[in-house]
Each structure stands twice: as structure tokens, then as C-alpha cells.
Design an enzyme around this catalytic site. Sequence first.
Site, PDB file in Angstrom:
ATOM      1  N   GLY A  90      38.843  49.314  39.848  1.00 32.97           N
ATOM      2  CA  GLY A  90      38.593  49.225  41.288  1.00 32.97           C
ATOM      3  C   GLY A  90      37.683  50.184  41.673  1.00 32.97           C
ATOM      4  O   GLY A  90      36.858  50.359  42.540  1.00 32.97           O
ATOM      5  N   HIS A 115      44.236  42.614  44.910  1.00 40.16           N
ATOM      6  CA  HIS A 115      44.235  43.607  43.951  1.00 40.16           C
ATOM      7  C   HIS A 115      43.035  43.434  43.204  1.00 40.16           C
ATOM      8  O   HIS A 115      42.612  42.606  42.425  1.00 40.16           O
ATOM      9  CB  HIS A 115      45.145  43.618  42.940  1.00 40.16           C
ATOM     10  CG  HIS A 115      46.791  43.954  43.528  1.00 40.16           C
ATOM     11  ND1 HIS A 115      46.782  45.201  44.341  1.00 40.16           N
ATOM     12  CD2 HIS A 115      47.907  43.357  43.138  1.00 40.16           C
ATOM     13  CE1 HIS A 115      48.261  45.120  44.527  1.00 40.16           C
ATOM     14  NE2 HIS A 115      48.848  44.150  44.047  1.00 40.16           N
ATOM     15  N   THR A 116      41.877  43.841  43.964  1.00 44.33           N
ATOM     16  CA  THR A 116      40.520  43.682  43.197  1.00 44.33           C
ATOM     17  C   THR A 116      40.461  44.160  41.776  1.00 44.33           C
ATOM     18  O   THR A 116      39.741  43.636  41.134  1.00 44.33           O
ATOM     19  CB  THR A 116      39.405  44.606  44.413  1.00 44.33           C
ATOM     20  OG1 THR A 116      39.678  45.632  44.148  1.00 44.33           O
ATOM     21  CG2 THR A 116      39.545  43.806  45.558  1.00 44.33           C
ATOM     22  N   CYS A 117      41.272  45.137  41.536  1.00 45.20           N
ATOM     23  CA  CYS A 117      41.142  45.647  40.097  1.00 45.20           C
ATOM     24  C   CYS A 117      41.313  44.557  38.958  1.00 45.20           C
ATOM     25  O   CYS A 117      40.803  44.298  37.834  1.00 45.20           O
ATOM     26  CB  CYS A 117      41.946  46.723  39.792  1.00 45.20           C
ATOM     27  SG  CYS A 117      41.590  48.334  40.771  1.00 45.20           S
ATOM     28  N   PHE A 118      42.334  43.576  39.444  1.00 39.49           N
ATOM     29  CA  PHE A 118      42.996  42.612  38.676  1.00 39.49           C
ATOM     30  C   PHE A 118      42.483  41.002  38.841  1.00 39.49           C
ATOM     31  O   PHE A 118      43.187  40.155  38.434  1.00 39.49           O
ATOM     32  CB  PHE A 118      44.467  42.695  38.496  1.00 39.49           C
ATOM     33  CG  PHE A 118      44.936  43.958  38.077  1.00 39.49           C
ATOM     34  CD1 PHE A 118      44.733  44.522  36.756  1.00 39.49           C
ATOM     35  CD2 PHE A 118      45.324  45.023  39.006  1.00 39.49           C
ATOM     36  CE1 PHE A 118      45.197  45.702  36.426  1.00 39.49           C
ATOM     37  CE2 PHE A 118      45.725  46.354  38.592  1.00 39.49           C
ATOM     38  CZ  PHE A 118      45.767  46.787  37.425  1.00 39.49           C
TER      39      PHE A 118
END
EC number: 2.3.2.26
Length: 930
Positions: free
Chosen positions: A626, A896-899
Site C-alpha cells: 500500500g 485493505h488495499t495492500c491485499f
Amino acid sequence: MNNLKQEVIPFQKEIILYKQTMKGLKEIKIENKQLYIVSKQWLRQWKYYIGYLQGITPNQIRKKPGALNCDLQTNENFLLKYSIDNTLNQNIIKLQPDDFVLVNKLMIDIWGQEYGVGITIPRKVYFNQQGVPSLNVNLLRQAVYLNVQHPKRGILQIYEDCIVKYWIQILCETIKNEYQINVQQIRLLKHKHFQADYAIKQLEDHQGSFDGEILNENQTVGSYNADLIIIDMQINGKWQYDQLDIKIACYEDFKHVYNKAYKGCGKFICDKNYCKSNPQFQQFGFDKKTLQQYLIEQFKEGKLDWTTVCWNQIIELKPIQSFQNDIVIALNELSNFPDSFGASFILNFNNCYNVINYNNKNPELNLQVIQQVNDLINIKTLKQWTQNLMQNYKQNIYFVRAIIIIIHFKYFNDLLYQEENTILEVFLTLGQENKELLSNYLTILPKEYFIKYIYTIIEIIGNFLKQQSMKQIQLLQKKEIQFIQLMLEFLQVFYNSNLIVKKLNPIKFQIAEIAKMYPKYGCYLEYIQFDSYKKNDLETYYFTFCRYPWVIPLEFKYEILTIDSQMSQKNQFDSSLMFSQTLLKLQIDRNDVLISALESLSRNDINLKAKLQIEFQGEQGIDQGGLAKEFFSLLTQQLFDLNFGMFIPKNNNSILWFNKYNMETPIKYELVGMILGLALYNQVNLDLQFPQVIFKKLMNEPICFEDLKEFDLEVYNGLNTLVEYKYDNIEDVFALNFTITEAIWDDIRTVELLPNGAQILVTQQNKHQYIKLCINYYLNESIQIPFNSFKKGFWKVVEGNGIQLFTGYELQQLIVGQKHFNLQELEETTEYDGFDQNSEYIKSFWQFLRSLNEEKQKRFLFFCTGSDRIPIGGLKSLKFLIQKYGENTEQLPKAHTCFNVFLLPQYDSIGKMIIKVQIALQNCEGFGLI
């Protein structure tokens, strides 16, 4: 367990010994070594059997390989069977460098005990100073003439570097044993000038006398490069053959050359010197007396080159140019003569074949006559023609034209489905010049045929790969590799033709089955083959689709690129002292992203190929992807801000272009290039407004007129009008000279495209030069300085073999993302945690999303992933999860933009859920960068 140990230990011993053997061979330099040939096919079977190869399905029953080298044996017959030196009697195929691997005697003995030996093939191999072995391991197949009991012609095998004296000893012993005759001596002869057939005719006409030359016993057999060696035996003190009287020999030499020069050889066109059938020689226009005098002078002065003399004895039929009643029968006979067949059906034929040349990219076909023939033949007839052509195949321009004629017949498509389509075999050996010519010829093929053939070839390849995917070892046999290679070589001719005149979207050449051929670890196994091919590692290499990257689906190529990047990172790590550089850590100041990025990326102690990890100064948190997305977002916003001045809008503000008058230092353009490279390697899509030509230039692809359309539609339309204008009054109508005017802030500047360009008017004769110079100025010359810095930065990060697989258009898709937005793909591949995908709640959620316009759907994608860009492979390739985030709550959905995880609460009603999602999306801000 005991049985398992007994099975594994021998494999371990074999593997260790094999590794030691291959390592030892790589260390040999400047040495002759006795080694042994092992079939590549057998070696791959062995590696698979013992589990040496990756990609093997666990617990899969694997077949034990048979006896060593059985697949290399052939049924070829030789004139004699040597009584000594067994290796000279071995019937093995003519080996190519990628057919075998060299090993030592110990390895052969170990394998022989375990698997048996079909045939042992020893060879003396020389290793040069670089440790590269000589790979010409084939025995010389020498044509010989022997008269014992009756005359015989045939083939004998011998080492190319064998001394003539030693071969004579072997022959003498062999002939004694086989024919039970008392051979006192043997000498080997070759004709001084004549080709084999003529040499034998002279020998027989003169009862054993001919103009022969005795081979020096201290020379090697191969050094003579003889098309025929005559074995002369001394029996009871008398030799079989005598030297022909010199006067008779000279007379017959002259007579042969004179007859060819005066009468021709029977071909309609010959490429040999001193032959009247050769148009170039015919141009001299010799009469009988002048020709005799000319040839006498050539003989006297020793200028005659016998290697260029014509020896043809076949009377060829003349090409057919017009329709006739028995044309099918005539073509049946003509197909036995490829040159004549290829020179047929010339448009506007005027008794001259000069239109058939490599500079003329048009085959000048009389399509009307071909169509008339089309209506009279069937697939059986066409198949017979192709077989006849291949039996007399000779690689030249006439055979290329024969191919384009065959392709114009409608039954050629049916012929492609035939198991034995002999004419396609030519594409394994056809030279590059001939392939390029055929690609140009194909531009005149009717679009219907052109596209049909492409789809048929792709279908055939696809079905073949499906069959391969069901086998334990894919592309094991040489014939399988040759089949896929010749089909792809043939398809490549069409692909290159499509680049010249576009009839089909290039994406249609991609073959989906390539990504599925290997049941497991497909992209890794393909990468290994690609890497082996690039390194010329013949021990591992057998075939790679990466030689034809345009047939590989983009997602599969991207996986290969990712592996290539990872391997490059690993190699850099292994070969350097930067033991901690498994990550590319950048310390970024939010208040000055540009300067801190420049400082971080300018350090010499960083590994640009390592995985990117961002740390914002003064902030806590571990970057799981992210923060990197946010870094790219912030940096590109600043670099591409129009107020920053590095880039300017063009083409009605639809694209950004390099500002050549910007005063920024080149390092900032270099930084932009590095950002593109980092985004590519870290699987991040950027929201860039670069036109496609920028990516073409990055990949060193040639620019073209059509690239101007996206750059500046007004300029493109203006030049296109000039292209289409056919009259000779361009000077009056357009009033152009070889200059370009452009605005620089408030000033107008004139750029001369040629020295004194202002004085040179654009005319009908020079307009194409003017257009070419305009294209070069707009797309190359005008931005050369900033673009070169930008390109330098990109290639500072991106290197290796993987990136070479992509076109500029594909690179644009990798970095910017794909344009086609399909929400259904995301819905079909979404996974759930805490929800049932068939519940009314989830169905209503997707129904709501589908009701939104595309802009708002992209807003949802951005909310969940940090980007509204569509990754390679489409939304179906996105690993997306909807996770339950509490029940009966008032909080808004989160992500959760990272995942790529969307946190959706279980609200007490569907209506409330829709309202909460709408509020969340309305408060979503950003610039669509992952």
C-alpha cells in the site's frame, strides 16, 4: 521404507555423478577429449524418471527409460561394412547440436548397467580456449564408386579428419574380407574437374581411363570435399583405372563447357556460369566463333572456375503463363520442376522473367489464371503438386514464388490439416531473405484466405499442445519439436506480413494453449528453456516458445518476466557483497517526495531489481504494498503536473508529451524512466497519458506514419491529405517547403528539415521524403534529449531477457494496465470470508455494483485496491476477497488495499448496505494508482 531407500540411493548416485560430469566438462580448455554422445531425448527421459526435472506431479508413475541412444539409430544402408573400427558402421541419424549431450565413459558405464545401451557413440571432441567444444560430431558420409564383380555407387562413413592413408588400410582389409579377393594396394581418386555423374561416364566411355587425381595419402579425407571418390584397386599387379590422355581430357573439358555455353543446359533459367540458360551469360550475345575464342582464352589463362560450371542434365518444362485446356495435367508434370512452376503465372508476361527478383516485393501473379485453375483441382491434386515440388526442392526465389502460388489455391487450407504436409518442412531451412520475401508476397493474398490460414494454423497448434499436455514429458521426441517449430515458422511469415499490411489484430496470433501445455510450473519451465536458449545451454535446451513471443498470451509472458526479474535479483544478490539488499528500501519525505526519491534512487549501493519497500519519514507501518502504491501516486502526480513543466498536453489534451524546452535537469527525466521500470518490476500500474509511440521507442521499435495520429491528429490529417493528393500542382495547392513551424511560448520558430529547407518546395516527387522527415522530427528529433534521459532511466532498472518478449503496445499494457473493464470477471473470481456467495445479501451487493456506470465501478475498484487500473489478464486475475466486518453496525465499509480485501459489514438490511457503500465510495479520493 527399506524399498524406498533402495530406490532413491541409486538415483542420488546417478545425479551426483551426472552433475560432476557436466561440471568437469565445463572446465576443459584447449584439449582433445574422448567423449560419448547421449541422445537428448533419452537424457530428458532419464531426468524425468529420477525426478531431476521440476514440474513433475508428486507420486506420478514414471516410466523407466529404455536402452541408451536407441532413438538415434537409422536404417541407412552403406556400400560396405567395415571389418574393423565398429563405430564407422554405426547407423545413426545426422545429428544437430541440440540432438545430443556429451558425457564421459564413466557416465556411459553407469547408465549402461542400469538401463542398457542401444548404441555407444564415441567421438573425439576438441575444446577451444574458451572451453567451447566442437559440435560437428557427424561422420562424413562420403559418396564412393567401387568396381568389384560389378560397378557400385554408394555411401561410406569415415571421420572427416581421417588421414587418407589410414582409410586406405581400412578399405583394403574390408574389401579383402567381404569379397575374398587379393587386393595388393588401393589408391583413392577424384576427377580433376567433372561432377560425379560426368566423371563416371568418362571412365566408362574410355574403358577405365579418366582425368583423375590421386588423393594425397597424408591429407585428410574431408579436406578434398569431393562429391565422389573412386576406389582404385591393384590386383595381380594391375590397377583398375588409368590416366586419360591429356589431349583427350582437355578436349572433353572444353567440349563440355562449350556445349553448355552454346546450347544451354535444359533449364529455363540456370544460375551457373558458362551456360546459355543463364540470362546474365546470355547477355554477352556470343556467336559461335566468338564464343569459341572466348572459352579458349579462359582455358589458356586458367581463369575457368570449375566449381561454377553447369552440370545439369535434366530438360525442364517451360513455365506456364496462360490458361490451356489440359492445364491440370500440364501442371502435374510441371510440379516436378520447382523453378519452372515458380516462374509460372506471371502477370502481363512478355517473355521475360526479370520481374522475379528480390527487389520486387510483388510476385506479379496472374490471379485470373490461378482462379481458373482453382476451379479445376481438388486436394488430392494439390497434395501431389506439393510432394513433387519438395522432391526437387532447391532454396531460391522461384521456390518462394512456387509457395505463394500453392497458397493461392483454395484447397491449401485443407492441406494444412493433412498429417504429411511436406511443403511446410521447407520452413525449417528456408533462409531469412526468402522468408521476408514470402511475407511481402503474402500481402496480396486475399484477406479471406489470409485470415483463414492463420486461424487454421493456430487451431492445429492448439490441438497439438493439448495432446502434449496429456503426456508425461512434453515435446520429448525430435519430430514433435520439429512439428511445432515448422508450424510456428510458417505462422511467423504470416505475422510479419501482417506487420507490413495489417489485416488482423496482432492479439489474434496468440495461442492460449501455450500457457497450459505444461501441467505444472508452466511459466517456470518455459523460463528455463528461454534462459537456456539465450545462454546456448544445449544440455538443458530443447525448445522455447519465447523465440516466437507474439504467440504467447500476455499474462503468461508477464509471469516469465516476473521470474526473470526474480532470478536477476537472486543472481545480483549472489554475486555481490550487498547481503542485505533483498529489498529496495526508500526513505521518502512526504513534504518533498521528488527530491527524496531522487536522492534515494541515485545511491550506488542499492539493488534496483530488489522488491520495493517504502518508508515515509516520521511514520510507522510496514509496507505490504500500500505504501509503495501511495509513493508512486504522489511522485507521478508531481512529475506529470503540467505546472511542473516536464510534460505538455498534446492532441486536444488527450496525451502528455515531452517538453523539449523544459529547463529541468536530465536526471528528472531519468527518474521518470526509473519509476516506469520500478512500477513494471513491482507489478504496479501507473495512470500515465503517454501515447503508444513512447513505449514503442522504449522497445526500439521503428516508428511509422500512423503513430502521428495519437500524437497530433491535426498534423496527421494534414500530412495524410498530402499523401493522398495525386496531382502535380502540390506547390500551388499546398505551398509547402521543407520546414516546420512551432510555437515557443509567445514566439514562432521555423525548423528546417534539410539544409536550406526553406528554399526547397514540396512536390509530388519529394513529398514522401518531406513526410518522412516530419515524422522523424515530431517523434524523434524534437524530443531526443529528454527522451534519451528517460530511456536511460528505464533501462537502468529493466534489463534481462524477459523484457525482450514484449512489444511497445504490450509494455504499455503492463505499465498502464488494460482498458477493458469487465465487472463480471471480478464477481466470478471473488472469494468470501464470512459470507455465502449465493446469499441474497451478496447477490444484492453485486446487483447494486452492476447498476453503477463504469466510472463509479472503477471508483469501487480504487477503493478496494488503491487503483482503478486493470491488471494484465483482466479483473479475473485479481485476487479479490470480500470479508465480513462485523454485524448490525453503523460503521462504513473499509478496505485493505495492500491485499485487495473489501471489509463489508453485515447490515440489518440490504437498503442500508447499499447506502453505506455509496457513502464510502463518495469519500474515496485518489488518482487511480496502485
